[in-house]
Design an enzyme around this catalytic site. Structure first.
Site, short mmCIF file in Angstrom:
data_model
loop_
_atom_site.label_atom_id
_atom_site.label_comp_id
_atom_site.label_asym_id
_atom_site.label_seq_id
_atom_site.Cartn_x
_atom_site.Cartn_y
_atom_site.Cartn_z
N ASP A 184 59.02 54.00 37.49
CA ASP A 184 59.95 54.60 38.46
C ASP A 184 59.28 55.01 39.61
OD1 ASP A 184 61.95 56.11 39.32
OD2 ASP A 184 62.37 57.35 37.82
N HIS A 186 60.92 56.42 41.92
CA HIS A 186 61.44 57.90 41.97
C HIS A 186 62.00 58.11 43.43
CE1 HIS A 186 62.96 61.59 40.23
NE2 HIS A 186 62.56 61.15 39.08
N GLU A 210 61.86 50.80 39.45
CA GLU A 210 63.05 51.62 39.67
C GLU A 210 62.98 52.66 40.88
OE1 GLU A 210 65.27 55.66 37.64
OE2 GLU A 210 64.37 54.44 36.30
N GLU A 236 70.89 55.73 40.10
CA GLU A 236 71.06 56.97 39.69
C GLU A 236 71.61 57.95 40.71
OE1 GLU A 236 67.19 59.75 39.62
OE2 GLU A 236 66.67 57.81 38.54
N ASP A 258 74.68 56.96 36.64
CA ASP A 258 74.68 58.04 35.80
C ASP A 258 76.24 58.56 35.42
OD1 ASP A 258 74.60 60.87 34.86
OD2 ASP A 258 72.52 60.79 35.55
N HIS A 285 71.26 55.97 33.83
CA HIS A 285 70.46 57.12 33.83
C HIS A 285 70.87 58.13 33.04
CE1 HIS A 285 69.41 60.64 36.34
NE2 HIS A 285 67.99 60.24 36.45
#
Length: 382
Positions: A184, A186, A210, A236, A258, A285
């Protein structure tokens, strides 16, 4: 007619917002409207949307979704979408209980009997990933996800880049060739850093990379996709089909909506159908609570292009309560050889401990997202 009689919200530890919808016939549905660090704001949005629902037929889920998302001049965004998500999950829970069937049966029936899950390892400043991954393997999981880095300079140093590679290499060493690691980014990497490090990770064969760019820079993700042979994932912080369409067109391989942010079960099913057109897999997510996880799984059992499911049992954010603490029966969400077996109880398939939820709401929580800065002091992308 099964009308909506009452809507309540509960702010519970560690950082979740539960929604309870009760009908005139006594059926209770639960949803999760958590928006990490902003759940108090979402709580107000749920109350306002509830004005549109109370007194209405609880089984008109699509109609309610359309009204909640399109019935006002200002639309979209994480707060409103999270509020809609929690209410939508609760309405599907009610529908399943009304008809005596799990939600996935109402979505067309199961296409699989179990779903693979993965766990999250490391913290916001990842270290000791080797031990954390070993613990997840010991718990029976066959896949993990890790942060690629903590804070990163806008143009990374050799030491920063080497740190990313070393952590992923350590993960691969522990996991071997029969298990998977997802990495990730992020949103902490600039596009330049992400493009530079991606080819260096290819020998370790990540399951996916990700969120290589922040969602407001989704127009750049195609450049990243073309820089690597590793599957790319994001989503996400995307809240609708309209926001997912450009990243599908850019060539991502895995979509990560999500279910507590992207319009609930109703919208994520539509995102999944759109993803299928672009040969994209779904991996929702879900670093959240038991209701969000159950909602994800119900979608997964009825969705052909479903890759894997995130879950947050043991995540470092869970201080004060764990994922299964609010479940009367923990069995349905138990992992067997890295999978969750198909949920068969009506509705979302889990039974919430209402007494524990009400007690937790009295204590409340004030969880806030960590604030990140680059090593030079400027704000990190987070």
């Amino acid at each position: 007619m099964t009308t909506i009689a009452r809507i309540e919200t509960f702010l519970v530890a560690p950082r979740w917002l539960f929604v309870r919808v009760e009908t005139s016939s006594g059926i209770v549905g639960w949803g999760e409207a958590t928006c990490e660090g902003r759940s108090e704001t979402v709580r107000t949005a749920v109350e306002q949307l509830g004005e549109l629902l109370v007194g209405r037929d609880a089984l008109r889920i699509e109609d309610h979704w359309q009204v909640m998302t399109k019935g006002s001049f200002y639309r979209g965004g994480p707060i409103l979408a999270s509020a809609v998500s929690g209410l939508d999950q609760a309405l599907w829970d009610i529908a399943g209980k009304h008809f005596g069937a799990p939600v996935h049966q109402l979505l067309g029936g199961p296409v699989r009997d179990r779903i693979r899950v993965y766990g999250w390892v490391g913290g916001d400043e990842p270290s000791e990933v080797r031990d954390h991954i070993a613990a997840q393997v010991e718990a029976g999981l066959t896949a993990v996800k890790m942060n690629a880095s903590g804070r990163m300079s806008p143009i990374a140093s050799v030491a920063e880049l080497d740190g990313v590679i070393a952590r992923v290499a350590a993960a691969r060493e522990v996991l071997g060739d029969d298990r998977d690691v997802a990495v990730d980014f992020h949103g902490r990497f600039t596009l330049a850093n992400a493009r530079r490090v991606a080819p260096l990770l290819e020998p370790y064969r990540p399951l996916f990379l990700e969120e290589p760019v922040v969602p407001e820079n989704s127009h750049l993700i195609g450049d990243f996709v073309r820089s690597t042979t590793t599957p790319v994932s994001t989503g996400e912080r995307l809240y609708s089909r309209q926001e997912f369409l450009p990243v599908f067109q850019a060539g991502i391989a895995v979509a990560q909506p999500d279910l507590s942010h992207a319009g609930g079960i109703t919208e994520v099913r539509k995102i999944a159908a759109l993803a299928e057109v672009y040969d994209v897999q779904l991996a929702p997510h879900c670093p959240l609570g038991p209701i969000a996880l159950a909602a994800c799984l119900q979608v997964g059992f009825a969705t052909p292009n479903y890759l894997i499911q995130e879950q947050s049992i043991g995540i470092h954010y869970n201080l004060g309560a764990e994922v299964l603490d609010y479940c009367l029966d923990k069995t349905p969400l138990t992992f067997v050889d890295g999978y969750v077996e198909r949920l068969t109880a009506p509705g979302l398939g889990i039974e919430i401990d209402e007494a524990a939820v009400r007690a937790a709401d009295k204590r409340g929580h004030a969880w806030r997202s960590p604030m990140f800065r680059h090593l030079d002091g400027s704000y990190a992308e987070w």
